[in-house]
Scaffold this motif. Structure first.
Motif, PDB file in Angstrom:
ATOM      1  N   VAL A 108       0.828  -1.206   0.000  1.00  0.00           N
ATOM      2  CA  VAL A 108       0.000   0.000   0.000  1.00  0.00           C
ATOM      3  C   VAL A 108       0.866   1.261   0.000  1.00  0.00           C
ATOM      4  O   VAL A 108       0.659   2.174  -0.810  1.00  0.00           O
ATOM      5  CB  VAL A 108      -0.974   0.001   1.202  1.00  0.00           C
ATOM      6  CG1 VAL A 108      -1.735   1.305   1.300  1.00  0.00           C
ATOM      7  CG2 VAL A 108      -1.923  -1.188   1.110  1.00  0.00           C
ATOM      8  N   GLY A 109       1.830   1.322   0.908  1.00  0.00           N
ATOM      9  CA  GLY A 109       2.703   2.492   0.975  1.00  0.00           C
ATOM     10  C   GLY A 109       3.463   2.706  -0.316  1.00  0.00           C
ATOM     11  O   GLY A 109       3.602   3.837  -0.799  1.00  0.00           O
ATOM     12  N   GLU A 110       3.928   1.624  -0.905  1.00  0.00           N
ATOM     13  CA  GLU A 110       4.644   1.728  -2.173  1.00  0.00           C
ATOM     14  C   GLU A 110       3.728   2.217  -3.282  1.00  0.00           C
ATOM     15  O   GLU A 110       4.110   3.086  -4.087  1.00  0.00           O
ATOM     16  CB  GLU A 110       5.270   0.399  -2.565  1.00  0.00           C
ATOM     17  CG  GLU A 110       6.052   0.494  -3.852  1.00  0.00           C
ATOM     18  CD  GLU A 110       6.884  -0.732  -4.172  1.00  0.00           C
ATOM     19  OE1 GLU A 110       7.351  -0.811  -5.324  1.00  0.00           O
ATOM     20  OE2 GLU A 110       7.085  -1.592  -3.293  1.00  0.00           O
ATOM     21  N   SER A 135      12.011   7.450  13.738  1.00  0.00           N
ATOM     22  CA  SER A 135      11.452   6.147  14.103  1.00  0.00           C
ATOM     23  C   SER A 135      10.687   5.465  12.968  1.00  0.00           C
ATOM     24  O   SER A 135      10.337   4.296  13.070  1.00  0.00           O
ATOM     25  CB  SER A 135      10.525   6.298  15.309  1.00  0.00           C
ATOM     26  OG  SER A 135       9.470   7.197  14.997  1.00  0.00           O
ATOM     27  N   MET A 136      10.453   6.150  11.869  1.00  0.00           N
ATOM     28  CA  MET A 136       9.688   5.574  10.751  1.00  0.00           C
ATOM     29  C   MET A 136      10.607   4.771   9.836  1.00  0.00           C
ATOM     30  O   MET A 136      10.691   5.005   8.623  1.00  0.00           O
ATOM     31  CB  MET A 136       8.976   6.684   9.984  1.00  0.00           C
ATOM     32  CG  MET A 136       7.939   7.417  10.792  1.00  0.00           C
ATOM     33  SD  MET A 136       7.238   8.785   9.831  1.00  0.00           S
ATOM     34  CE  MET A 136       5.696   9.032  10.673  1.00  0.00           C
ATOM     35  N   THR A 137      11.261   3.774  10.390  1.00  0.00           N
ATOM     36  CA  THR A 137      12.296   3.038   9.656  1.00  0.00           C
ATOM     37  C   THR A 137      11.739   2.216   8.491  1.00  0.00           C
ATOM     38  O   THR A 137      12.401   2.089   7.461  1.00  0.00           O
ATOM     39  CB  THR A 137      13.104   2.142  10.604  1.00  0.00           C
ATOM     40  OG1 THR A 137      12.199   1.268  11.291  1.00  0.00           O
ATOM     41  CG2 THR A 137      13.887   2.977  11.619  1.00  0.00           C
ATOM     42  N   ALA A 138      10.557   1.674   8.625  1.00  0.00           N
ATOM     43  CA  ALA A 138       9.973   0.912   7.507  1.00  0.00           C
ATOM     44  C   ALA A 138       9.738   1.847   6.320  1.00  0.00           C
ATOM     45  O   ALA A 138      10.016   1.489   5.169  1.00  0.00           O
ATOM     46  CB  ALA A 138       8.677   0.242   7.924  1.00  0.00           C
ATOM     47  N   ARG A 145      14.446   2.266  -1.288  1.00  0.00           N
ATOM     48  CA  ARG A 145      14.235   1.294  -2.370  1.00  0.00           C
ATOM     49  C   ARG A 145      13.713   1.977  -3.632  1.00  0.00           C
ATOM     50  O   ARG A 145      14.026   1.567  -4.750  1.00  0.00           O
ATOM     51  CB  ARG A 145      13.262   0.207  -1.893  1.00  0.00           C
ATOM     52  CG  ARG A 145      13.203  -1.000  -2.807  1.00  0.00           C
ATOM     53  CD  ARG A 145      12.406  -2.154  -2.228  1.00  0.00           C
ATOM     54  NE  ARG A 145      10.983  -1.880  -2.167  1.00  0.00           N
ATOM     55  CZ  ARG A 145      10.273  -1.723  -1.051  1.00  0.00           C
ATOM     56  NH1 ARG A 145      10.854  -1.821   0.123  1.00  0.00           N
ATOM     57  NH2 ARG A 145       8.978  -1.482  -1.086  1.00  0.00           N
ATOM     58  N   LEU A 146      12.936   3.056  -3.458  1.00  0.00           N
ATOM     59  CA  LEU A 146      12.368   3.770  -4.593  1.00  0.00           C
ATOM     60  C   LEU A 146      13.290   4.869  -5.117  1.00  0.00           C
ATOM     61  O   LEU A 146      12.927   5.560  -6.073  1.00  0.00           O
ATOM     62  CB  LEU A 146      11.004   4.355  -4.223  1.00  0.00           C
ATOM     63  CG  LEU A 146       9.918   3.312  -3.909  1.00  0.00           C
ATOM     64  CD1 LEU A 146       8.619   3.992  -3.498  1.00  0.00           C
ATOM     65  CD2 LEU A 146       9.690   2.389  -5.095  1.00  0.00           C
ATOM     66  N   ARG A 165      13.166  14.449   9.421  1.00  0.00           N
ATOM     67  CA  ARG A 165      14.265  14.207   8.484  1.00  0.00           C
ATOM     68  C   ARG A 165      13.727  14.320   7.060  1.00  0.00           C
ATOM     69  O   ARG A 165      12.681  13.738   6.744  1.00  0.00           O
ATOM     70  CB  ARG A 165      14.893  12.829   8.713  1.00  0.00           C
ATOM     71  CG  ARG A 165      15.338  12.571  10.143  1.00  0.00           C
ATOM     72  CD  ARG A 165      16.354  13.571  10.603  1.00  0.00           C
ATOM     73  NE  ARG A 165      16.734  13.296  11.995  1.00  0.00           N
ATOM     74  CZ  ARG A 165      17.296  14.180  12.766  1.00  0.00           C
ATOM     75  NH1 ARG A 165      17.550  15.389  12.324  1.00  0.00           N
ATOM     76  NH2 ARG A 165      17.607  13.880  14.014  1.00  0.00           N
ATOM     77  N   ALA A 166      14.434  15.034   6.224  1.00  0.00           N
ATOM     78  CA  ALA A 166      13.972  15.285   4.854  1.00  0.00           C
ATOM     79  C   ALA A 166      14.565  14.265   3.879  1.00  0.00           C
ATOM     80  O   ALA A 166      15.702  13.829   4.030  1.00  0.00           O
ATOM     81  CB  ALA A 166      14.363  16.694   4.434  1.00  0.00           C
ATOM     82  N   PHE A 167      13.760  13.918   2.884  1.00  0.00           N
ATOM     83  CA  PHE A 167      14.124  13.005   1.819  1.00  0.00           C
ATOM     84  C   PHE A 167      13.686  13.615   0.497  1.00  0.00           C
ATOM     85  O   PHE A 167      12.713  14.371   0.445  1.00  0.00           O
ATOM     86  CB  PHE A 167      13.437  11.649   1.982  1.00  0.00           C
ATOM     87  CG  PHE A 167      13.845  10.877   3.188  1.00  0.00           C
ATOM     88  CD1 PHE A 167      14.772   9.845   3.084  1.00  0.00           C
ATOM     89  CD2 PHE A 167      13.298  11.157   4.448  1.00  0.00           C
ATOM     90  CE1 PHE A 167      15.158   9.127   4.200  1.00  0.00           C
ATOM     91  CE2 PHE A 167      13.676  10.441   5.559  1.00  0.00           C
ATOM     92  CZ  PHE A 167      14.616   9.414   5.441  1.00  0.00           C
ATOM     93  N   GLY A 168      14.387  13.254  -0.576  1.00  0.00           N
ATOM     94  CA  GLY A 168      13.993  13.736  -1.895  1.00  0.00           C
ATOM     95  C   GLY A 168      14.292  12.729  -2.977  1.00  0.00           C
ATOM     96  O   GLY A 168      15.172  11.879  -2.841  1.00  0.00           O
ATOM     97  N   LEU A 169      13.534  12.819  -4.044  1.00  0.00           N
ATOM     98  CA  LEU A 169      13.738  12.001  -5.243  1.00  0.00           C
ATOM     99  C   LEU A 169      13.766  12.933  -6.434  1.00  0.00           C
ATOM    100  O   LEU A 169      12.761  13.593  -6.749  1.00  0.00           O
ATOM    101  CB  LEU A 169      12.602  10.984  -5.402  1.00  0.00           C
ATOM    102  CG  LEU A 169      12.635  10.147  -6.690  1.00  0.00           C
ATOM    103  CD1 LEU A 169      13.822   9.186  -6.663  1.00  0.00           C
ATOM    104  CD2 LEU A 169      11.328   9.390  -6.869  1.00  0.00           C
ATOM    105  N   ASP A 170      14.919  13.007  -7.083  1.00  0.00           N
ATOM    106  CA  ASP A 170      15.030  13.812  -8.294  1.00  0.00           C
ATOM    107  C   ASP A 170      14.374  13.072  -9.448  1.00  0.00           C
ATOM    108  O   ASP A 170      14.570  11.873  -9.619  1.00  0.00           O
ATOM    109  CB  ASP A 170      16.501  14.089  -8.626  1.00  0.00           C
ATOM    110  CG  ASP A 170      17.140  15.028  -7.624  1.00  0.00           C
ATOM    111  OD1 ASP A 170      16.433  15.875  -7.034  1.00  0.00           O
ATOM    112  OD2 ASP A 170      18.364  14.928  -7.409  1.00  0.00           O
TER     113      ASP A 170
END
Length: 171
Positions: A108-110, A135-138, A145-146, A165-170
């Motif tokens: 679902v999350g994916e 704490s959101m390690t999953a 992975r994405l 914590r910030a994340f990004g996908l170019d």
């Protein structure tokens, strides 16, 4: 472009309907509670439960089964909108990604994250961004992975002892 009929692993992602908003809010709170994420910030439950406000000021996507069972949701927000936290021009941000506790492990999350990436591409965004608790390690494993990478220069603290914590996908 309308996000609809995005199917991944038997999960359909589409815009939330007005008649689903109460259930979407309850599902979001239940997902965060199941992971113990509201212990330090119980007031956040009110924001999570207000899916109607999210649908009014952002794009609210849901994941459902073919029979319409609600499995999860995500809030998609452009920079400058009421729900944007870290997005910049030419970026699309997502928040409050949630999967019903009973639907965990079903992709679902994916499916929701991929729908956000597809939406960003359709809008011509150059990057997708988000913030997440340590704490959101999953979720972090899913993002890695994405292809998402950390953006530590965008980490921020909305309250004492509460780091995002910030994340990004170019794209």
């Amino acid at each position: 472009m309308r996000v609809s009929d995005v199917v991944s692993a038997g999960v359909l992602v589409r815009p939330a309907r007005q008649d689903e908003l109460t259930a979407v809010g309850a599902l979001t709170v239940a997902a965060y509670e199941a992971d113990g994420l509201l212990v330090a910030n119980a007031e956040y439950a009110h924001e999570l439960s207000d899916a109607a406000r999210r649908a009014e000021h952002a794009e609210l996507l849901v994941a459902v089964t073919g029979d319409g069972e609600l499995l999860g949701s995500v809030t998609v927000t452009p920079p400058g909108s009421a729900f944007a936290e870290i997005s910049r021009p030419d970026e699309l941000e997502f928040r409050m990604l949630s999967t019903a506790p009973a639907a965990r492990g079903r992709g679902v999350g994916e499916a929701l994250t991929r729908a956000v990436v597809d939406r960003a591409r359709a809008l011509g965004a150059r990057r997708v961004v988000l913030c997440s608790l340590d704490s959101m390690t999953a979720a972090h494993r899913l993002y890695a992975r994405l292809g998402f990478t950390r953006l530590p220069e965008r980490d921020w603290q909305p309250g004492p002892g509460f780091w995002l914590r910030a994340f990004g996908l170019d794209l």
